[in-house]
Design a protein around this motif. Structure first.
Motif, mmCIF file in Angstrom:
data_model
loop_
_atom_site.group_PDB
_atom_site.id
_atom_site.type_symbol
_atom_site.label_atom_id
_atom_site.label_comp_id
_atom_site.label_asym_id
_atom_site.label_seq_id
_atom_site.Cartn_x
_atom_site.Cartn_y
_atom_site.Cartn_z
ATOM 1 N N ALA A 78 0.772 -1.134 -0.119
ATOM 2 C CA ALA A 78 -0.013 0.055 -0.092
ATOM 3 C C ALA A 78 0.833 1.090 -0.034
ATOM 4 N N ASP A 79 2.095 1.427 0.772
ATOM 5 C CA ASP A 79 2.867 2.566 0.768
ATOM 6 C C ASP A 79 3.529 2.674 -0.569
ATOM 7 N N TRP A 80 3.963 1.664 -1.294
ATOM 8 C CA TRP A 80 4.209 1.688 -2.702
ATOM 9 C C TRP A 80 3.553 2.366 -3.254
ATOM 10 N N LEU A 81 2.116 1.957 -3.419
ATOM 11 C CA LEU A 81 1.161 2.350 -4.474
ATOM 12 C C LEU A 81 0.771 3.826 -4.274
ATOM 13 N N GLU A 82 0.628 4.255 -2.996
ATOM 14 C CA GLU A 82 0.171 5.422 -2.574
ATOM 15 C C GLU A 82 0.594 6.698 -3.421
ATOM 16 N N PRO A 83 1.836 6.953 -3.610
ATOM 17 C CA PRO A 83 2.255 8.175 -4.376
ATOM 18 C C PRO A 83 1.338 8.091 -5.679
ATOM 19 N N PHE A 84 1.123 6.982 -6.351
ATOM 20 C CA PHE A 84 0.419 6.860 -7.548
ATOM 21 C C PHE A 84 -0.991 7.150 -7.331
ATOM 22 N N ARG A 85 -1.605 6.699 -6.174
ATOM 23 C CA ARG A 85 -2.891 7.064 -6.108
ATOM 24 C C ARG A 85 -3.261 8.474 -5.996
ATOM 25 N N GLU A 86 -2.181 9.120 -5.112
ATOM 26 C CA GLU A 86 -2.688 10.555 -5.153
ATOM 27 C C GLU A 86 -2.386 11.370 -6.285
ATOM 28 N N GLN A 87 -1.348 10.735 -7.133
ATOM 29 C CA GLN A 87 -1.232 11.424 -8.280
ATOM 30 C C GLN A 87 -2.394 11.130 -9.298
ATOM 31 N N TRP A 88 -2.964 10.009 -9.344
ATOM 32 C CA TRP A 88 -3.945 10.175 -10.242
ATOM 33 C C TRP A 88 -5.508 10.742 -9.672
ATOM 34 N N GLU A 89 -5.466 10.795 -8.326
ATOM 35 C CA GLU A 89 -6.772 11.464 -7.625
ATOM 36 C C GLU A 89 -6.393 13.109 -8.116
ATOM 37 N N SER A 90 -5.215 13.543 -8.094
ATOM 38 C CA SER A 90 -4.934 14.663 -8.347
ATOM 39 C C SER A 90 -5.549 15.143 -9.886
ATOM 40 N N ARG A 91 -4.903 14.177 -10.834
ATOM 41 C CA ARG A 91 -5.402 14.330 -12.402
ATOM 42 C C ARG A 91 -6.848 14.207 -12.317
ATOM 43 N N LEU A 92 -7.566 13.464 -11.741
ATOM 44 C CA LEU A 92 -8.983 13.334 -11.769
ATOM 45 C C LEU A 92 -9.547 14.571 -11.379
ATOM 46 N N ASP A 93 -9.195 15.205 -10.207
ATOM 47 C CA ASP A 93 -9.741 16.404 -9.839
ATOM 48 C C ASP A 93 -9.610 17.425 -10.886
ATOM 49 N N ASN A 94 -8.484 17.612 -11.132
ATOM 50 C CA ASN A 94 -8.131 18.513 -12.327
ATOM 51 C C ASN A 94 -9.018 18.224 -13.351
ATOM 52 N N LEU A 95 -9.299 17.009 -13.857
ATOM 53 C CA LEU A 95 -10.196 16.914 -14.894
ATOM 54 C C LEU A 95 -11.675 17.165 -14.819
ATOM 55 N N ASP A 96 -12.104 16.981 -13.132
ATOM 56 C CA ASP A 96 -13.467 17.416 -12.772
ATOM 57 C C ASP A 96 -13.495 18.978 -13.091
ATOM 58 N N ARG A 97 -12.604 19.736 -12.433
ATOM 59 C CA ARG A 97 -12.542 21.070 -12.290
ATOM 60 C C ARG A 97 -12.613 21.757 -13.883
ATOM 61 N N HIS A 98 -11.868 21.190 -15.009
ATOM 62 C CA HIS A 98 -11.724 21.663 -16.048
ATOM 63 C C HIS A 98 -13.187 21.224 -16.896
ATOM 64 N N VAL A 99 -13.952 20.038 -16.580
ATOM 65 C CA VAL A 99 -15.171 19.897 -16.999
ATOM 66 C C VAL A 99 -16.235 20.670 -16.506
ATOM 67 N N ALA A 100 -16.144 20.917 -15.280
ATOM 68 C CA ALA A 100 -16.978 22.083 -14.639
ATOM 69 C C ALA A 100 -17.173 23.323 -15.282
ATOM 70 N N ASN A 101 -15.932 23.821 -15.460
ATOM 71 C CA ASN A 101 -15.581 25.243 -16.195
ATOM 72 C C ASN A 101 -16.013 25.141 -17.526
ATOM 73 N N LYS A 102 -16.134 24.044 -18.269
ATOM 74 C CA LYS A 102 -16.551 24.052 -19.651
ATOM 75 C C LYS A 102 -17.927 24.278 -19.603
ATOM 76 N N GLU A 103 -18.652 23.560 -18.541
ATOM 77 C CA GLU A 103 -20.171 23.775 -18.426
ATOM 78 C C GLU A 103 -20.650 24.945 -18.184
ATOM 79 N N ASP A 104 -19.784 25.784 -17.458
ATOM 80 C CA ASP A 104 -20.330 27.291 -17.203
ATOM 81 C C ASP A 104 -20.497 27.978 -18.096
#
Length: 104
Positions: A78-104
């Motif tokens: 789990a410790d080895w995988l954690e940085p990858f999980r954090e990176q993908w969550e950050s990318r998905l959050d960025n994508l969510d924000r991008h899509v939300a801004n496009k809908e405005d």
């Protein structure tokens, strides 16, 4: 525990199912073999791989030899995988924000 050995052990669906079962509590070889169309010796081989990888350990309760998860081994994975999980969550959050801004 070596991560290569752990990830190799995790590569098999039967072993992942065994780990999922052991997450519910310790179990004997007989109990672990029930849901599979495998013999007890075949399940024992899977258990040896998981033990060698440091993911489970064998206890002793009178005549029984129940297996249980080995927290330190699972934590290392789990410790080895954690940085990858954090990176993908950050990318998905960025994508969510991008899509939300496009809908405005």
């Amino acid at each position: 525990m070596q991560l290569d050995t752990a990830f190799s052990a995790l590569g098999d669906p039967t072993r992942r199912a065994i780990l999922a079962r052991l997450a519910l509590g310790e179990a004997t070889v007989t109990e672990l073999a029930r849901p599979f169309a495998l013999s007890q010796p075949a399940v024992s081989k899977h258990l040896k791989v998981l033990e060698k990888a440091g993911l489970i350990e064998c206890g002793q309760d009178a005549q029984r030899r129940p297996r249980r998860l080995k927290p330190a081994g699972m934590k290392a994975v789990a410790d080895w995988l954690e940085p990858f999980r954090e990176q993908w969550e950050s990318r998905l959050d960025n994508l969510d924000r991008h899509v939300a801004n496009k809908e405005d």
